[in-house]
Design a protein around this motif. Structure first.
Motif, PDB file in Angstrom:
ATOM      1  N   ASP A  36      10.774  -4.547  -5.331  1.00  0.00           N
ATOM      2  CA  ASP A  36       9.764  -5.328  -4.611  1.00  0.00           C
ATOM      3  C   ASP A  36       9.915  -5.111  -3.114  1.00  0.00           C
ATOM      4  O   ASP A  36      11.028  -4.965  -2.596  1.00  0.00           O
ATOM      5  N   LEU A  37       8.785  -5.104  -2.427  1.00  0.00           N
ATOM      6  CA  LEU A  37       8.782  -4.964  -0.981  1.00  0.00           C
ATOM      7  C   LEU A  37       7.850  -6.006  -0.383  1.00  0.00           C
ATOM      8  O   LEU A  37       6.707  -6.147  -0.815  1.00  0.00           O
ATOM      9  N   LEU A  38       8.353  -6.727   0.622  1.00  0.00           N
ATOM     10  CA  LEU A  38       7.583  -7.759   1.302  1.00  0.00           C
ATOM     11  C   LEU A  38       7.413  -7.369   2.757  1.00  0.00           C
ATOM     12  O   LEU A  38       8.372  -7.000   3.432  1.00  0.00           O
ATOM     13  N   GLY A  39       6.176  -7.414   3.232  1.00  0.00           N
ATOM     14  CA  GLY A  39       5.941  -7.069   4.629  1.00  0.00           C
ATOM     15  C   GLY A  39       4.462  -7.076   4.966  1.00  0.00           C
ATOM     16  O   GLY A  39       3.624  -7.514   4.170  1.00  0.00           O
ATOM     17  N   ILE A  40       4.132  -6.571   6.141  1.00  0.00           N
ATOM     18  CA  ILE A  40       2.754  -6.499   6.605  1.00  0.00           C
ATOM     19  C   ILE A  40       2.162  -5.136   6.254  1.00  0.00           C
ATOM     20  O   ILE A  40       2.760  -4.105   6.565  1.00  0.00           O
ATOM     21  N   CYS A  41       1.001  -5.142   5.590  1.00  0.00           N
ATOM     22  CA  CYS A  41       0.321  -3.884   5.287  1.00  0.00           C
ATOM     23  C   CYS A  41      -0.332  -3.380   6.569  1.00  0.00           C
ATOM     24  O   CYS A  41      -1.188  -4.045   7.153  1.00  0.00           O
ATOM     25  N   CYS A  95      -0.430   3.415   0.794  1.00  0.00           N
ATOM     26  CA  CYS A  95      -0.470   2.282   1.713  1.00  0.00           C
ATOM     27  C   CYS A  95       0.847   2.256   2.467  1.00  0.00           C
ATOM     28  O   CYS A  95       1.853   2.795   2.008  1.00  0.00           O
ATOM     29  N   VAL A  96       0.837   1.635   3.626  1.00  0.00           N
ATOM     30  CA  VAL A  96       2.034   1.551   4.454  1.00  0.00           C
ATOM     31  C   VAL A  96       2.354   0.086   4.669  1.00  0.00           C
ATOM     32  O   VAL A  96       1.478  -0.715   5.031  1.00  0.00           O
ATOM     33  N   VAL A  97       3.616  -0.266   4.437  1.00  0.00           N
ATOM     34  CA  VAL A  97       4.059  -1.651   4.584  1.00  0.00           C
ATOM     35  C   VAL A  97       5.193  -1.697   5.602  1.00  0.00           C
ATOM     36  O   VAL A  97       6.151  -0.928   5.510  1.00  0.00           O
ATOM     37  N   GLN A  98       5.052  -2.600   6.567  1.00  0.00           N
ATOM     38  CA  GLN A  98       6.099  -2.809   7.567  1.00  0.00           C
ATOM     39  C   GLN A  98       6.915  -4.034   7.185  1.00  0.00           C
ATOM     40  O   GLN A  98       6.455  -5.160   7.303  1.00  0.00           O
ATOM     41  N   PRO A  99       8.155  -3.830   6.680  1.00  0.00           N
ATOM     42  CA  PRO A  99       8.987  -4.992   6.349  1.00  0.00           C
ATOM     43  C   PRO A  99       9.449  -5.707   7.612  1.00  0.00           C
ATOM     44  O   PRO A  99       9.229  -5.222   8.729  1.00  0.00           O
ATOM     45  N   GLU A 100      10.083  -6.868   7.446  1.00  0.00           N
ATOM     46  CA  GLU A 100      10.525  -7.640   8.601  1.00  0.00           C
ATOM     47  C   GLU A 100      11.546  -6.881   9.431  1.00  0.00           C
ATOM     48  O   GLU A 100      11.658  -7.080  10.634  1.00  0.00           O
ATOM     49  N   SER A 101      12.315  -6.022   8.798  1.00  0.00           N
ATOM     50  CA  SER A 101      13.272  -5.200   9.526  1.00  0.00           C
ATOM     51  C   SER A 101      13.264  -3.800   8.933  1.00  0.00           C
ATOM     52  O   SER A 101      12.958  -3.599   7.760  1.00  0.00           O
ATOM     53  N   GLY A 102      13.582  -2.824   9.763  1.00  0.00           N
ATOM     54  CA  GLY A 102      13.605  -1.455   9.288  1.00  0.00           C
ATOM     55  C   GLY A 102      12.310  -0.713   9.544  1.00  0.00           C
ATOM     56  O   GLY A 102      11.351  -1.247  10.125  1.00  0.00           O
ATOM     57  N   ALA A 103      12.274   0.519   9.095  1.00  0.00           N
ATOM     58  CA  ALA A 103      11.124   1.393   9.317  1.00  0.00           C
ATOM     59  C   ALA A 103       9.993   1.085   8.339  1.00  0.00           C
ATOM     60  O   ALA A 103      10.220   0.516   7.262  1.00  0.00           O
ATOM     61  N   PRO A 104       8.749   1.453   8.684  1.00  0.00           N
ATOM     62  CA  PRO A 104       7.628   1.289   7.752  1.00  0.00           C
ATOM     63  C   PRO A 104       7.861   2.087   6.471  1.00  0.00           C
ATOM     64  O   PRO A 104       8.524   3.133   6.484  1.00  0.00           O
ATOM     65  N   VAL A 105       7.318   1.588   5.371  1.00  0.00           N
ATOM     66  CA  VAL A 105       7.486   2.234   4.076  1.00  0.00           C
ATOM     67  C   VAL A 105       6.122   2.691   3.572  1.00  0.00           C
ATOM     68  O   VAL A 105       5.196   1.891   3.464  1.00  0.00           O
ATOM     69  N   GLU A 106       6.016   3.983   3.274  1.00  0.00           N
ATOM     70  CA  GLU A 106       4.776   4.526   2.713  1.00  0.00           C
ATOM     71  C   GLU A 106       4.888   4.529   1.196  1.00  0.00           C
ATOM     72  O   GLU A 106       5.863   5.044   0.635  1.00  0.00           O
ATOM     73  N   ILE A 107       3.902   3.943   0.526  1.00  0.00           N
ATOM     74  CA  ILE A 107       3.932   3.798  -0.931  1.00  0.00           C
ATOM     75  C   ILE A 107       2.727   4.502  -1.530  1.00  0.00           C
ATOM     76  O   ILE A 107       1.587   4.275  -1.096  1.00  0.00           O
ATOM     77  N   ALA A 108       2.969   5.345  -2.515  1.00  0.00           N
ATOM     78  CA  ALA A 108       1.863   5.970  -3.236  1.00  0.00           C
ATOM     79  C   ALA A 108       1.164   4.910  -4.085  1.00  0.00           C
ATOM     80  O   ALA A 108       1.825   4.123  -4.771  1.00  0.00           O
ATOM     81  N   LEU A 109      -0.166   4.879  -4.040  1.00  0.00           N
ATOM     82  CA  LEU A 109      -0.899   3.871  -4.811  1.00  0.00           C
ATOM     83  C   LEU A 109      -0.601   3.990  -6.296  1.00  0.00           C
ATOM     84  O   LEU A 109      -0.584   2.988  -7.022  1.00  0.00           O
ATOM     85  N   ALA A 110      -0.322   5.210  -6.738  1.00  0.00           N
ATOM     86  CA  ALA A 110      -0.026   5.427  -8.164  1.00  0.00           C
ATOM     87  C   ALA A 110       1.279   4.766  -8.576  1.00  0.00           C
ATOM     88  O   ALA A 110       1.514   4.527  -9.768  1.00  0.00           O
ATOM     89  N   ASP A 111       2.157   4.455  -7.594  1.00  0.00           N
ATOM     90  CA  ASP A 111       3.449   3.846  -7.915  1.00  0.00           C
ATOM     91  C   ASP A 111       3.399   2.326  -7.896  1.00  0.00           C
ATOM     92  O   ASP A 111       4.386   1.667  -8.219  1.00  0.00           O
ATOM     93  N   ILE A 112       2.273   1.750  -7.498  1.00  0.00           N
ATOM     94  CA  ILE A 112       2.181   0.287  -7.416  1.00  0.00           C
ATOM     95  C   ILE A 112       1.971  -0.296  -8.812  1.00  0.00           C
ATOM     96  O   ILE A 112       1.022   0.049  -9.513  1.00  0.00           O
TER      97      ILE A 112
END
Length: 299
Positions: free
Chosen positions: A35-40, A48-65
């Motif tokens: 699970d990943l929590l952050g700002i899209c 899609c790209v999600v910016q968690p509260e700390s650390g670098a942005p995470v790029e997620i393939a839509l097929a993996d959601i």
């Protein structure tokens, strides 16, 4: 096809995403999930790209959601303070305030103020001791002669005092405790170089605490207290013949500027819940409700 509540409409919003971790195996032998929590921050046809509260942005393939949904914004640090903590902080508003604990409750009395906030027991949680209400009555008998309890609406303490025959202290509405970040409020207030002759008188207290009174002649005035990076306001008053000129806002701007210079990051005030003009004014400055409470007294 995986069903979820995500899409381009969540860009800029806080979301939680459950996704497949490619190349890893989960406890049951199937694909590993996380699970990943952050700002899209971005959404395209494939990722899609999600910016968690700390650390670098995470790029997620839509097929993996696997699943996901928007979630409410995380409360600010100041709003994560409990009602008890916020109210305890506000005792700084009176320099002469006498306090004494009754278990987890806090007795409060000011010899120079008749305000209920300065002359009531703060009972926002179980006291943890027996005969707590009797101790409250005895303590105020030698001071104000009239015990008053501040309680959260519909709380166990509300029921406790009512069970002992206490009722509403007056016909007033519940009191609203409001908070805002100092930086936001300063942006909404008029500049302090307005040309008005605003006098700010300061008196230092113990530690880094201090009080300030701002006056615009006999037209408007207000009081503020600073303590541990919080600044509170009370008695913002404008003479009837000078109202609707923005003088109250100028008083608050001067007091807020003083607090910011001392390092204040959080501002608070308290107002009756049926005072619509005041609520509208403060909400326009960015203040939001933190909690409500009411006063009870013996019949």
């Amino acid at each position: 096809m995986t069903e979820h509540m995500l899409g381009p409409h969540v860009v800029g919003r806080r979301i939680v995403v459950r996704r497949v971790v490619r190349g890893e195996t989960g406890p049951s032998g199937g694909p590993a999930l996380t699970d990943l929590l952050g700002i899209c921050t971005a959404w395209s046809a494939t990722t899609c790209v999600v910016q968690p509260e700390s650390g670098a942005p995470v790029e997620i393939a839509l097929a993996d959601i696997v699943s996901g949904k928007p979630v409410p914004p995380r409360p600010s640090v100041r709003h994560r303070a409990s009602p008890v903590e916020a109210q305890t902080r506000s005792t700084a508003m009176w320099a002469d305030l006498e306090t004494e604990p009754v278990g987890a409750w806090l007795l409060r009395h000011s010899a120079t103020s008749r305000a209920r906030r300065a002359n009531s027991v703060l009972a926002f949680e179980p006291s943890g001791i027996d005969d707590d209400d009797e101790r409250v009555v005895a303590w105020y008998a030698g001071r104000t002669g009239r015990p008053i309890a501040a309680v959260l609406p519909e709380s166990p303490e509300d029921a406790l005092f009512r069970g002992h025959g206490w009722g509403p202290e007056s016909g007033d509405a519940d009191t609203v405790f409001q908070m805002v970040g100092v930086a936001r409020a300063r942006r909404a207030l008029p500049p302090t170089d307005s040309g008005l002759d605003i006098v700010v008188e300061v008196s230092d207290g113990p530690g880094d605490s201090a009080h300030a009174v701002a006056r615009i002649g006999d037209r408007a005035s207000g009081i503020a207290a600073f303590d541990r990076d919080w600044i509170g306001f009370r008695s913002i008053e404008v003479a009837p013949e000078h109202r609707r000129q923005g003088l109250g806002r100028h008083v608050m701007a001067a007091l807020l500027e003083w607090g910011a210079e001392r390092g204040a990051t959080t501002a608070y005030l308290q107002v009756l819940g049926d005072n619509e003009p005041a609520l509208a004014l403060y909400e326009g400055l960015g203040f939001t409700e933190h909690h409500r409470y009411r006063y009870l007294a013996p019949a």
